[in-house]
Design an enzyme around this catalytic site. Structure first.
Site, PDB file in Angstrom:
ATOM      1  N   GLY A  40      41.090  58.302  42.152  1.00  0.00           N
ATOM      2  CA  GLY A  40      41.208  56.620  41.914  1.00  0.00           C
ATOM      3  C   GLY A  40      40.067  56.186  41.355  1.00  0.00           C
ATOM      4  N   ALA A  51      24.529  55.325  32.951  1.00  0.00           N
ATOM      5  CA  ALA A  51      23.197  55.882  33.573  1.00  0.00           C
ATOM      6  C   ALA A  51      23.018  57.265  33.157  1.00  0.00           C
ATOM      7  CB  ALA A  51      22.940  55.356  34.773  1.00  0.00           C
ATOM      8  N   ASP A 132      36.667  61.353  47.867  1.00  0.00           N
ATOM      9  CA  ASP A 132      36.510  62.504  48.685  1.00  0.00           C
ATOM     10  C   ASP A 132      37.279  63.836  47.963  1.00  0.00           C
ATOM     11  OD1 ASP A 132      36.623  63.718  51.060  1.00  0.00           O
ATOM     12  OD2 ASP A 132      38.205  62.764  51.886  1.00  0.00           O
ATOM     13  N   ASP A 157      36.733  53.411  48.877  1.00  0.00           N
ATOM     14  CA  ASP A 157      37.076  53.603  50.251  1.00  0.00           C
ATOM     15  C   ASP A 157      36.021  53.704  50.932  1.00  0.00           C
ATOM     16  OD1 ASP A 157      39.963  53.656  49.829  1.00  0.00           O
ATOM     17  OD2 ASP A 157      39.979  55.729  49.534  1.00  0.00           O
ATOM     18  N   ARG A 283      41.113  47.733  42.829  1.00  0.00           N
ATOM     19  CA  ARG A 283      40.276  48.640  42.170  1.00  0.00           C
ATOM     20  C   ARG A 283      39.836  47.980  41.034  1.00  0.00           C
ATOM     21  NH1 ARG A 283      43.519  53.844  43.338  1.00  0.00           N
ATOM     22  NH2 ARG A 283      43.791  53.891  41.340  1.00  0.00           N
TER      23      ARG A 283
HETATM   24  O1  F6P Z   1      41.044  56.683  46.924  1.00  0.00           O
HETATM   25  C1  F6P Z   1      40.974  55.375  46.609  1.00  0.00           C
HETATM   26  C2  F6P Z   1      42.441  54.526  46.780  1.00  0.00           C
HETATM   27  O2  F6P Z   1      42.469  53.405  46.123  1.00  0.00           O
HETATM   28  C3  F6P Z   1      42.958  54.643  47.916  1.00  0.00           C
HETATM   29  O3  F6P Z   1      42.599  53.686  48.682  1.00  0.00           O
HETATM   30  C4  F6P Z   1      44.416  54.583  47.886  1.00  0.00           C
HETATM   31  O4  F6P Z   1      45.207  54.811  48.908  1.00  0.00           O
HETATM   32  C5  F6P Z   1      44.675  55.460  46.754  1.00  0.00           C
HETATM   33  O5  F6P Z   1      43.578  55.336  46.126  1.00  0.00           O
HETATM   34  C6  F6P Z   1      45.784  54.886  45.900  1.00  0.00           C
HETATM   35  O6  F6P Z   1      45.791  55.768  44.989  1.00  0.00           O
HETATM   36  P1  F6P Z   1      46.918  55.603  43.575  1.00  0.00           P
HETATM   37  O7  F6P Z   1      46.153  54.896  42.650  1.00  0.00           O
HETATM   38  O8  F6P Z   1      46.897  57.151  43.047  1.00  0.00           O
HETATM   39  O9  F6P Z   1      48.166  55.019  43.953  1.00  0.00           O
END
Ligand code: F6P
Length: 298
Positions: A40, A51, A132, A157, A283
Site C-alpha cells: 500500500g 532523499a 509489514d 498503519d 492514503r
Molecule cells: O497496509 C496499508 C493499508 O492501507 C491497510 O490499512 C489496508 O487494510 C490495506 O492497505 C488496503 O489495501 P488495498 O489498497 O490493497 O486495498
C-alpha cells in the site's frame, strides 16, 4: 559540480569517497543501489525516494528506480535515476515509482527471477520502502541470497516492529481527523451517531489516535475483540445521561463492518446512526511536514 535546489555543491572524488565509506563502512564494494516502493502506498514515500536517491548519488553510487515494487523487479521495469528524476516530488502524495502487491514474490521462482534481474543490471543492494508484508519479503530475499537490503517503514498503519514511526502515518491521521471534524458538524446539527470506519486490518494505531484526536465516544481496534455492550453502548448511554446529543464511534476495518456496528447501536439505543467508510482517501494527499522529515531522515 551539481545543483540541488538553491544549493550548489562540489562533488569531488575525495568527498564522494568519504561519504560512501561513511555510509557503508566495510561493505564498500557496493557501487549501485536499486530503490522500490511496495504494498500500500503512503504519503511521504516520494520524500524517501528523493532523499535516498540524492544522498546515494552524492556518495557516488549509481541509483536505479525500480517501478511497481517486486513485480517490476521481476519483470525488469528499471531505470537509472539522476537527481532530476526526483526533483519536485517531496510535496507529492503517492509514489512516483508506483507500487503493487506481488504474488510471484512469495515463490522461490519469482525471487530467483528478481535476483537474476539485479545481477544483470549490476545492482548490488536494495532499498525497499513499504509495510509489514513488503519488509518481510525483503528479509526472506536478503537471507536467501545474502543480499544487502535496507528497509524503510512506509505504511499508514504504523505497525512495523522495531520502528516507533512509519512514513505516512501522520498524514493519514490528519486526513481522517479533517474528515471526521466535518462529519461532526452535521452529526451535531442532526443529533445523530456517526460510525466511521478507518483503515487498519490488523493494526489499531490509526483508529486509536484518530479517535483520541476527535474526541470519539468509542474506538474499536482489531487488537481487542469488542464487547459491544461494554465498549460502545455503555459509553453512549453515559454520554447521553451527561447531556450529549451526538456521538462519534471509530471502527478499524479489521474489527467488523461499520454497518454492523451501526445496526447494533441503533438496536440498543434507537439513535439515528450514519456510516462513513473513509477508505483509500486516507492514503492520499500531500505528506505532512512530519512525514516529509521522517522520510528524509530515515
Ligand atoms: O497496509 C496499508 C493499508 O492501507 C491497510 O490499512 C489496508 O487494510 C490495506 O492497505 C488496503 O489495501 P488495498 O489498497 O490493497 O486495498
Amino acid at each position: 559540480m551539481g545543483r540541488e535546489g538553491t544549493r550548489t555543491f562540489v562533488v569531488s572524488n575525495k568527498n564522494a569517497k568519504f561519504a560512501r565509506e561513511k555510509v557503508l563502512g566495510s561493505m564498500s564494494n557496493i557501487k549501485s543501489i536499486g530503490i522500490l516502493t511496495s504494498g500500500g502506498d503512503a504519503p511521504g514515500m516520494n520524500a524517501a525516494i528523493r532523499a535516498v536517491t540524492r544522498a546515494a548519488i552524492f556518495a557516488d553510487f549509481k541509483v536505479y528506480g525500480i517501478y511497481r515494487g517486486y513485480r517490476g523487479l521481476i519483470t525488469d521495469e528499471i531505470e537509472e535515476f539522476s537527481t532530476q528524476n526526483v526533483s519536485n516530488i517531496i510535496q507529492r502524495g503517492g509514489t512516483i515509482l508506483k507500487t503493487a502487491r506481488c504474488q510471484e514474490w512469495t515463490t522461490k521462482e519469482g525471487r530467483q527471477c528478481a535476483y537474476d534481474v539485479l545481477r544483470r543490471h549490476g545492482i548490488d543492494a536494495l532499498v525497499v520502502i513499504g509495510g509489514d508484508g513488503s519488509l518481510t519479503g525483503a528479509r526472506i530475499f536478503a537471507n536467501e541470497y545474502s543480499y544487502p537490503i535496507v528497509g524503510l517503514p512506509g505504511t499508514i498503519d504504523n505497525d512495523i516492529a522495531c520502528s516507533t514511526y512509519t512514513i505516512g502515518y501522520d498524514t493519514a491521521c490528519n486526513t481522517a481527523v479533517e474528515c471526521i471534524d466535518k462529519l461532526r458538524d452535521t452529526m451535531q446539527s442532526h443529533e445523530r451517531c456517526s460510525v466511521v470506519e478507518v483503515m487498519g486490518h490488523h493494526a489499531g494505531h490509526l483508529a486509536l489516535n484518530v479517535g483520541v484526536a476527535c474526541g470519539a465516544t468509542a474506538v474499536l481496534v482489531p487488537e481487542r475483540t469488542p464487547d459491544y455492550e461494554q465498549d460502545v453502548i455503555e459509553p453512549i448511554r453515559r454520554a447521553r445521561l451527561g447531556g450529549r446529543t451526538h456521538f462519534m464511534v471509530i471502527v478499524a476495518e479489521g474489527v467488523d463492518s461499520a454497518y454492523n456496528v451501526a445496526q447494533k447501536i441503533k438496536d440498543a439505543t434507537s439513535l439515528d446512526t450514519r456510516v462513513t467508510v473513509l477508505g483509500h482517501v486516507q492514503r492520499g494527499g500531500a505528506p505532512t511536514s512530519r512525514d516529509r522529515t521522517a522520510a528524509t531522515y530515515m
